[in-house]
Design a protein around this motif. Structure first.
Motif, PDB file in Angstrom:
ATOM      1  N   SER A 179       0.853  -1.187   0.000  1.00 24.36           N
ATOM      2  CA  SER A 179       0.000   0.000   0.000  1.00 24.36           C
ATOM      3  C   SER A 179       0.892   1.241   0.000  1.00 24.36           C
ATOM      4  CB  SER A 179      -0.944  -0.008   1.204  1.00 24.36           C
ATOM      5  OG  SER A 179      -0.228  -0.017   2.416  1.00 24.36           O
ATOM      6  N   HIS A 180       0.286   2.415   0.077  1.00 22.20           N
ATOM      7  CA  HIS A 180       1.023   3.670   0.030  1.00 22.20           C
ATOM      8  C   HIS A 180       1.256   4.185   1.451  1.00 22.20           C
ATOM      9  CE1 HIS A 180       0.497   4.454  -4.402  1.00 22.20           C
ATOM     10  NE2 HIS A 180      -0.347   3.455  -4.176  1.00 22.20           N
ATOM     11  N   GLY A 181       2.355   4.914   1.623  1.00 24.58           N
ATOM     12  CA  GLY A 181       2.669   5.492   2.914  1.00 24.58           C
ATOM     13  C   GLY A 181       2.825   6.993   2.828  1.00 24.58           C
ATOM     14  N   VAL A 182       2.368   7.680   3.863  1.00 29.59           N
ATOM     15  CA  VAL A 182       2.594   9.111   4.029  1.00 29.59           C
ATOM     16  C   VAL A 182       3.240   9.311   5.386  1.00 29.59           C
ATOM     17  CG1 VAL A 182       1.520  11.373   4.369  1.00 29.59           C
ATOM     18  CG2 VAL A 182       0.711   9.868   2.536  1.00 29.59           C
ATOM     19  N   GLY A 183       4.404   9.956   5.403  1.00 31.26           N
ATOM     20  CA  GLY A 183       5.082  10.227   6.652  1.00 31.26           C
ATOM     21  C   GLY A 183       4.704  11.594   7.192  1.00 31.26           C
ATOM     22  N   ILE A 184       4.515  11.672   8.499  1.00 33.95           N
ATOM     23  CA  ILE A 184       4.242  12.956   9.144  1.00 33.95           C
ATOM     24  C   ILE A 184       5.340  13.199  10.180  1.00 33.95           C
ATOM     25  CG2 ILE A 184       2.634  11.976  10.843  1.00 33.95           C
ATOM     26  CD1 ILE A 184       0.975  14.597  10.420  1.00 33.95           C
ATOM     27  N   GLU A 193      14.726   9.944   8.457  1.00 38.45           N
ATOM     28  CA  GLU A 193      14.434   8.514   8.619  1.00 38.45           C
ATOM     29  C   GLU A 193      13.179   8.125   7.861  1.00 38.45           C
ATOM     30  OE1 GLU A 193      14.381   5.083  12.075  1.00 38.45           O
ATOM     31  OE2 GLU A 193      14.585   7.187  12.638  1.00 38.45           O
ATOM     32  N   LEU A 194      12.177   8.991   7.864  1.00 37.41           N
ATOM     33  CA  LEU A 194      10.947   8.703   7.129  1.00 37.41           C
ATOM     34  C   LEU A 194      11.212   8.639   5.625  1.00 37.41           C
ATOM     35  CD1 LEU A 194       8.457  11.025   9.062  1.00 37.41           C
ATOM     36  CD2 LEU A 194       8.847   8.575   9.402  1.00 37.41           C
ATOM     37  N   ILE A 195      12.029   9.540   5.125  1.00 39.58           N
ATOM     38  CA  ILE A 195      12.320   9.590   3.686  1.00 39.58           C
ATOM     39  C   ILE A 195      12.967   8.293   3.224  1.00 39.58           C
ATOM     40  CG2 ILE A 195      13.831  10.693   1.977  1.00 39.58           C
ATOM     41  CD1 ILE A 195      13.221  13.361   3.443  1.00 39.58           C
ATOM     42  N   ARG A 196      13.794   7.687   4.066  1.00 43.82           N
ATOM     43  CA  ARG A 196      14.459   6.442   3.683  1.00 43.82           C
ATOM     44  C   ARG A 196      13.477   5.313   3.417  1.00 43.82           C
ATOM     45  NH1 ARG A 196      18.589   8.273   7.338  1.00 43.82           N
ATOM     46  NH2 ARG A 196      17.644   7.211   9.121  1.00 43.82           N
ATOM     47  N   CYS A 197      12.246   5.443   3.930  1.00 40.48           N
ATOM     48  CA  CYS A 197      11.221   4.410   3.721  1.00 40.48           C
ATOM     49  C   CYS A 197      10.414   4.644   2.442  1.00 40.48           C
ATOM     50  CB  CYS A 197      10.277   4.380   4.917  1.00 40.48           C
ATOM     51  SG  CYS A 197      11.095   4.009   6.471  1.00 40.48           S
ATOM     52  N   GLU A 198      10.764   5.678   1.693  1.00 40.03           N
ATOM     53  CA  GLU A 198      10.185   5.969   0.375  1.00 40.03           C
ATOM     54  C   GLU A 198       8.666   6.150   0.406  1.00 40.03           C
ATOM     55  OE1 GLU A 198      11.686   2.602  -1.836  1.00 40.03           O
ATOM     56  OE2 GLU A 198      13.517   3.711  -2.362  1.00 40.03           O
ATOM     57  N   PRO A 199       8.170   7.035   1.288  1.00 42.38           N
ATOM     58  CA  PRO A 199       6.730   7.321   1.267  1.00 42.38           C
ATOM     59  C   PRO A 199       6.363   8.142   0.046  1.00 42.38           C
ATOM     60  CG  PRO A 199       7.846   8.868   2.703  1.00 42.38           C
ATOM     61  CD  PRO A 199       8.890   7.881   2.253  1.00 42.38           C
ATOM     62  N   ARG A 200       5.075   8.266  -0.216  1.00 42.04           N
ATOM     63  CA  ARG A 200       4.633   9.118  -1.320  1.00 42.04           C
ATOM     64  C   ARG A 200       4.962  10.573  -1.048  1.00 42.04           C
ATOM     65  NH1 ARG A 200      -0.611   8.814  -4.742  1.00 42.04           N
ATOM     66  NH2 ARG A 200       0.746  10.334  -5.762  1.00 42.04           N
ATOM     67  N   VAL A 201       4.867  10.964   0.219  1.00 38.13           N
ATOM     68  CA  VAL A 201       5.120  12.353   0.578  1.00 38.13           C
ATOM     69  C   VAL A 201       5.426  12.422   2.069  1.00 38.13           C
ATOM     70  CG1 VAL A 201       2.708  12.903   1.122  1.00 38.13           C
ATOM     71  CG2 VAL A 201       4.220  14.730   0.285  1.00 38.13           C
ATOM     72  N   ILE A 202       6.151  13.453   2.477  1.00 40.03           N
ATOM     73  CA  ILE A 202       6.331  13.784   3.884  1.00 40.03           C
ATOM     74  C   ILE A 202       5.580  15.074   4.157  1.00 40.03           C
ATOM     75  CG2 ILE A 202       7.951  14.430   5.705  1.00 40.03           C
ATOM     76  CD1 ILE A 202       8.365  11.601   4.929  1.00 40.03           C
ATOM     77  N   VAL A 203       4.728  15.083   5.165  1.00 43.89           N
ATOM     78  CA  VAL A 203       4.042  16.309   5.592  1.00 43.89           C
ATOM     79  C   VAL A 203       4.480  16.624   7.013  1.00 43.89           C
ATOM     80  CG1 VAL A 203       2.073  15.931   4.060  1.00 43.89           C
ATOM     81  CG2 VAL A 203       1.997  15.043   6.400  1.00 43.89           C
ATOM     82  N   HIS A 204       4.207  17.861   7.443  1.00 37.93           N
ATOM     83  CA  HIS A 204       4.720  18.300   8.737  1.00 37.93           C
ATOM     84  C   HIS A 204       3.618  18.624   9.742  1.00 37.93           C
ATOM     85  CE1 HIS A 204       8.573  18.258   6.766  1.00 37.93           C
ATOM     86  NE2 HIS A 204       8.108  19.061   5.836  1.00 37.93           N
TER      87      HIS A 204
END
Length: 218
Positions: A179-184, A193-204
């Motif tokens: 499935s898809h992931g979005v990191g917050i 660390e979140l970026i290394r998991c290749e999410p669709r996007v990082i939000v803050h």
């Protein structure tokens, strides 16, 4: 055209601003047992895992028999002043907006069933979720079991499911499930660390999540 039919949220550090409280409880538990006290980074890294698995990281091999005692100490400190822990800003508004688009909304958390049910009752947002899964019913993250159960429950394809979480455990679960992931980034793990998991996007923030997610739902 809608991209997602199911939005799954982690709880601690994603919807609930509890990271500092959990870190403090871990550190206090280690002090109680005169074990090495982890720094914030080490303590926050285990957030999202099954409790015994998380606390095992702080129990040296020669102290392994004390793990149950360490878990109990953590629980005691975690329950202390828990009523001061609140939802992140915009949590309720975000969930209501997702539901208004017609998507299913669920929780997948490393918390126990009893712990999640208490938190949902205290926060007053239990009715905003169509289903919840905890480590009492599923394998611990990053195993894909929680997402597999939820997609099966709703009859939703994994590639039309998005997992929103603040830790690498959440995003790796999403990747393992297909499935898809979005990191917050406002929770336990930092953006790098979140970026290394290749999410669709990082939000803050949850407000930023809404801006990205709602056009893909409505």
């Amino acid at each position: 055209m809608r991209e997602y039919d199911l939005v799954v949220f982690d709880w601690d550090g994603t919807l609930m601003d509890s990271t500092a409280h959990i870190v403090n409880a871990i550190q206090q538990a280690c002090r109680d047992l005169a074990l090495p006290v982890p720094d914030r980074e080490a303590a926050s890294h285990v957030i999202g895992l099954r409790l015994a698995e998380a606390m095992q990281q702080f129990c040296p091999p020669d102290q392994a028999s004390r793990l149950p005692e360490l878990v109990d100490a953590f629980r005691r400190h975690y329950q202390s002043d828990l009523d001061r822990v609140t939802l992140f800003d915009a949590a309720r508004d975000t969930l209501e907006a997702i539901r208004a688009c017609g998507a299913f909304v669920a929780i997948a958390t490393g918390s126990s069933r009893a712990g999640l049910d208490r938190a949902l009752a205290a926060s007053g947002i239990k009715s905003l979720f169509d289903a919840t899964r905890t480590v009492d019913e599923c394998h611990s993250k990053p195993h894909p079991d929680m997402l597999l159960q939820l997609t099966d429950l709703f009859g939703v394809a994994l590639d039309r499911t998005v997992m929103v979480g603040d830790t690498s455990h959440d995003l790796l679960m999403a990747r393992n499930a297909g499935s898809h992931g979005v990191g917050i980034s406002h929770g336990a793990h930092d953006s790098a660390e979140l970026i290394r998991c290749e999410p669709r996007v990082i939000v803050h923030s949850l407000s930023e999540l809404s801006s990205w997610l709602l056009p893909r739902l409505c």
